[in-house]
Design an enzyme around this catalytic site. Structure first.
Site, PDB file in Angstrom:
ATOM      1  N   HIS A 109      44.338  33.022  92.521  1.00 54.36           N
ATOM      2  CA  HIS A 109      44.589  31.626  92.887  1.00 54.36           C
ATOM      3  C   HIS A 109      44.321  31.441  94.368  1.00 54.36           C
ATOM      4  O   HIS A 109      44.709  32.294  95.182  1.00 54.36           O
ATOM      5  CB  HIS A 109      46.031  31.221  92.583  1.00 54.36           C
ATOM      6  CG  HIS A 109      46.369  31.381  91.135  1.00 54.36           C
ATOM      7  ND1 HIS A 109      45.908  30.510  90.180  1.00 54.36           N
ATOM      8  CD2 HIS A 109      47.070  32.335  90.487  1.00 54.36           C
ATOM      9  CE1 HIS A 109      46.332  30.924  88.992  1.00 54.36           C
ATOM     10  NE2 HIS A 109      47.035  32.029  89.154  1.00 54.36           N
ATOM     11  N   LEU A 110      43.693  30.335  94.689  1.00 56.72           N
ATOM     12  CA  LEU A 110      43.479  29.995  96.099  1.00 56.72           C
ATOM     13  C   LEU A 110      44.802  29.692  96.778  1.00 56.72           C
ATOM     14  O   LEU A 110      45.079  30.149  97.890  1.00 56.72           O
ATOM     15  CB  LEU A 110      42.574  28.761  96.200  1.00 56.72           C
ATOM     16  CG  LEU A 110      41.128  28.949  95.740  1.00 56.72           C
ATOM     17  CD1 LEU A 110      40.633  27.700  95.028  1.00 56.72           C
ATOM     18  CD2 LEU A 110      40.241  29.276  96.919  1.00 56.72           C
TER      19      LEU A 110
ATOM     20  N   TYR B 278      43.282  23.603  99.025  1.00 55.52           N
ATOM     21  CA  TYR B 278      42.210  24.478  98.542  1.00 55.52           C
ATOM     22  C   TYR B 278      41.116  24.766  99.564  1.00 55.52           C
ATOM     23  O   TYR B 278      40.203  25.531  99.270  1.00 55.52           O
ATOM     24  CB  TYR B 278      41.597  23.882  97.268  1.00 55.52           C
ATOM     25  CG  TYR B 278      42.597  23.733  96.132  1.00 55.52           C
ATOM     26  CD1 TYR B 278      43.239  24.851  95.613  1.00 55.52           C
ATOM     27  CD2 TYR B 278      42.908  22.489  95.594  1.00 55.52           C
ATOM     28  CE1 TYR B 278      44.158  24.731  94.581  1.00 55.52           C
ATOM     29  CE2 TYR B 278      43.826  22.356  94.560  1.00 55.52           C
ATOM     30  CZ  TYR B 278      44.454  23.483  94.057  1.00 55.52           C
ATOM     31  OH  TYR B 278      45.358  23.370  93.035  1.00 55.52           O
TER      32      TYR B 278
ATOM     33  N   PRO C 166      38.825  24.974  85.274  1.00 55.64           N
ATOM     34  CA  PRO C 166      38.705  23.537  85.446  1.00 55.64           C
ATOM     35  C   PRO C 166      39.013  23.061  86.860  1.00 55.64           C
ATOM     36  O   PRO C 166      39.941  23.546  87.500  1.00 55.64           O
ATOM     37  CB  PRO C 166      39.718  22.960  84.453  1.00 55.64           C
ATOM     38  CG  PRO C 166      40.661  24.070  84.181  1.00 55.64           C
ATOM     39  CD  PRO C 166      39.846  25.326  84.273  1.00 55.64           C
ATOM     40  N   ASN C 167      38.199  22.121  87.303  1.00 57.48           N
ATOM     41  CA  ASN C 167      38.332  21.433  88.593  1.00 57.48           C
ATOM     42  C   ASN C 167      37.936  22.290  89.790  1.00 57.48           C
ATOM     43  O   ASN C 167      37.878  21.777  90.913  1.00 57.48           O
ATOM     44  CB  ASN C 167      39.757  20.871  88.788  1.00 57.48           C
ATOM     45  CG  ASN C 167      40.091  19.831  87.746  1.00 57.48           C
ATOM     46  OD1 ASN C 167      39.328  18.892  87.572  1.00 57.48           O
ATOM     47  ND2 ASN C 167      41.176  20.005  87.022  1.00 57.48           N
TER      48      ASN C 167
ATOM     49  N   ALA D  35      44.269  25.225  86.053  1.00 51.40           N
ATOM     50  CA  ALA D  35      45.455  24.768  85.323  1.00 51.40           C
ATOM     51  C   ALA D  35      45.632  25.478  83.982  1.00 51.40           C
ATOM     52  O   ALA D  35      46.759  25.546  83.463  1.00 51.40           O
ATOM     53  CB  ALA D  35      45.380  23.260  85.116  1.00 51.40           C
TER      54      ALA D  35
ATOM     55  N   ASN E  77      40.087  32.917  88.043  1.00 52.30           N
ATOM     56  CA  ASN E  77      40.917  31.787  88.469  1.00 52.30           C
ATOM     57  C   ASN E  77      40.765  30.734  87.380  1.00 52.30           C
ATOM     58  O   ASN E  77      39.776  29.983  87.365  1.00 52.30           O
ATOM     59  CB  ASN E  77      40.483  31.233  89.820  1.00 52.30           C
ATOM     60  CG  ASN E  77      41.415  30.109  90.277  1.00 52.30           C
ATOM     61  OD1 ASN E  77      42.262  29.663  89.508  1.00 52.30           O
ATOM     62  ND2 ASN E  77      41.258  29.666  91.506  1.00 52.30           N
TER      63      ASN E  77
ATOM     64  N   GLU F 250      44.097  38.199  88.109  1.00 53.40           N
ATOM     65  CA  GLU F 250      44.323  36.748  88.157  1.00 53.40           C
ATOM     66  C   GLU F 250      44.275  36.287  89.609  1.00 53.40           C
ATOM     67  O   GLU F 250      44.921  36.904  90.465  1.00 53.40           O
ATOM     68  CB  GLU F 250      45.694  36.450  87.542  1.00 53.40           C
ATOM     69  CG  GLU F 250      46.043  34.983  87.514  1.00 53.40           C
ATOM     70  CD  GLU F 250      47.443  34.741  86.939  1.00 53.40           C
ATOM     71  OE1 GLU F 250      47.906  35.507  86.049  1.00 53.40           O
ATOM     72  OE2 GLU F 250      48.085  33.785  87.400  1.00 53.40           O
TER      73      GLU F 250
ATOM     74  N   ARG G 283      54.640  25.920  95.022  1.00 52.54           N
ATOM     75  CA  ARG G 283      54.278  24.597  94.502  1.00 52.54           C
ATOM     76  C   ARG G 283      55.187  24.198  93.334  1.00 52.54           C
ATOM     77  O   ARG G 283      56.262  24.762  93.169  1.00 52.54           O
ATOM     78  CB  ARG G 283      52.790  24.611  94.136  1.00 52.54           C
ATOM     79  CG  ARG G 283      51.903  24.935  95.351  1.00 52.54           C
ATOM     80  CD  ARG G 283      50.437  24.941  95.007  1.00 52.54           C
ATOM     81  NE  ARG G 283      49.996  23.630  94.562  1.00 52.54           N
ATOM     82  CZ  ARG G 283      48.836  23.411  93.940  1.00 52.54           C
ATOM     83  NH1 ARG G 283      47.999  24.412  93.720  1.00 52.54           N
ATOM     84  NH2 ARG G 283      48.516  22.189  93.555  1.00 52.54           N
TER      85      ARG G 283
ATOM     86  N   ARG H  88      38.264  18.569  96.856  1.00 55.57           N
ATOM     87  CA  ARG H  88      39.523  18.465  96.118  1.00 55.57           C
ATOM     88  C   ARG H  88      40.681  18.934  96.997  1.00 55.57           C
ATOM     89  O   ARG H  88      40.716  20.116  97.389  1.00 55.57           O
ATOM     90  CB  ARG H  88      39.449  19.377  94.888  1.00 55.57           C
ATOM     91  CG  ARG H  88      40.744  19.486  94.129  1.00 55.57           C
ATOM     92  CD  ARG H  88      40.680  20.624  93.123  1.00 55.57           C
ATOM     93  NE  ARG H  88      41.882  20.650  92.321  1.00 55.57           N
ATOM     94  CZ  ARG H  88      42.219  21.650  91.532  1.00 55.57           C
ATOM     95  NH1 ARG H  88      41.428  22.711  91.423  1.00 55.57           N
ATOM     96  NH2 ARG H  88      43.339  21.606  90.848  1.00 55.57           N
TER      97      ARG H  88
ATOM     98  N   ASP I  71      44.682  35.478  74.932  1.00 56.59           N
ATOM     99  CA  ASP I  71      44.244  36.262  73.777  1.00 56.59           C
ATOM    100  C   ASP I  71      42.844  36.837  73.981  1.00 56.59           C
ATOM    101  O   ASP I  71      42.569  37.973  73.569  1.00 56.59           O
ATOM    102  CB  ASP I  71      44.278  35.407  72.506  1.00 56.59           C
ATOM    103  CG  ASP I  71      45.695  35.212  71.981  1.00 56.59           C
ATOM    104  OD1 ASP I  71      46.617  35.899  72.467  1.00 56.59           O
ATOM    105  OD2 ASP I  71      45.883  34.374  71.069  1.00 56.59           O
TER     106      ASP I  71
END
Ligand code: DQA
Length: 158
Positions: free
Chosen positions: A104-105, A27, A14-15, A81, A78, A102, A111, A22, A91
Site C-alpha cells: 500500500h502506498l 498517494y 482499482p483507481n 480497495a 496493491n 501486499e 486511515r 488522485r 482465493d
C-alpha cells in the site's frame, strides 16, 4: 538462489491508474507509469525481471494471478480497495501459491477503520504500507530476500 531470471509480477488494482491526480496528499504526485518505471528500474538493480499489470476489475486481477502460476516467482500486489473486500483475490493467491507481498502506498492503519482489515494478508508473506511509491521497492527487495532464503533452504535439503 533460484537459477535463471527471477520474475516478479507487480499488480495494481482499482483507481491506481489515477495516481498523479488522485488525492495527492495521500498517494503522492507520481503517476502509475512513474511507479511502474520505478519498479522495473529498481527490480533491475536487484537482479529481478519485473512486469507490471493494472486493472480496475476484480475478475481481471483474479485472471492475472491465475496466469502467473509457474511463470512468475513472486507477486507484489496493491489491490487497492479490493484489499478490504475480495475473497476472490485471496482465493486466487492461495490457489497459485506464488509468494506474494501486499503493498500500500498509504499507511492504511492511520486511515478509516474499514481499511484496517485486509482479506489478502492471509495469503501474503508480509505487508508493506505507508512509504508511498517506495513501498513497491521495499516489496521487491523483500521478495528477493524471501526467494533467496527459500531456494538456499532447497539447496541445503539437496
Ligand atoms: C491503497 C489503500 C486502499 O485502502 C485504497 O482503497 C487504495 C490504495 C494504498 O495504496 O494505500 O486504493 O491500497
Amino acid at each position: 538462489m533460484t537459477f535463471g531470471v527471477v520474475r516478479i509480477l507487480v499488480i495494481n488494482g482499482p483507481n491506481l491508474n489515477t495516481l498523479g491526480w488522485r488525492q495527492p496528499e495521500l498517494y503522492g504526485h507520481e503517476t502509475l507509469a512513474d511507479v511502474e518505471a520505478k519498479c522495473v528500474a529498481e527490480g533491475k538493480q536487484l537482479g529481478l525481471e519485473v512486469e507490471c499489470f493494472q486493472s480496475n476489475s476484480e475478475g481481471a486481477i483474479v485472471d492475472r494471478i491465475q496466469s502467473a502460476r509457474g511463470v512468475f516467482d513472486g507477486i507484489a500486489l496493491n489491490a487497492g480497495a479490493y484489499t478490504h473486500t475480495s475473497i476472490a483475490i485471496l482465493d486466487a493467491l492461495l490457489a497459485v501459491g506464488t509468494p506474494a507481498v501486499e503493498v500500500h502506498l498509504s499507511n492504511v492503519y492511520q486511515r478509516e477503520s474499514f481499511r484496517h482489515r485486509s482479506y489478502l494478508s492471509k495469503a501474503a508473506i508480509g505487508v508493506i504500507a505507508g512509504f508511498g511509491s517506495h513501498s513497491y521497492v521495499l516489496a521487491l527487495s523483500a521478495l528477493k530476500q524471501q526467494l533467496e532464503t527459500a531456494s538456499d533452504a532447497e539447496v541445503k535439503k539437496g
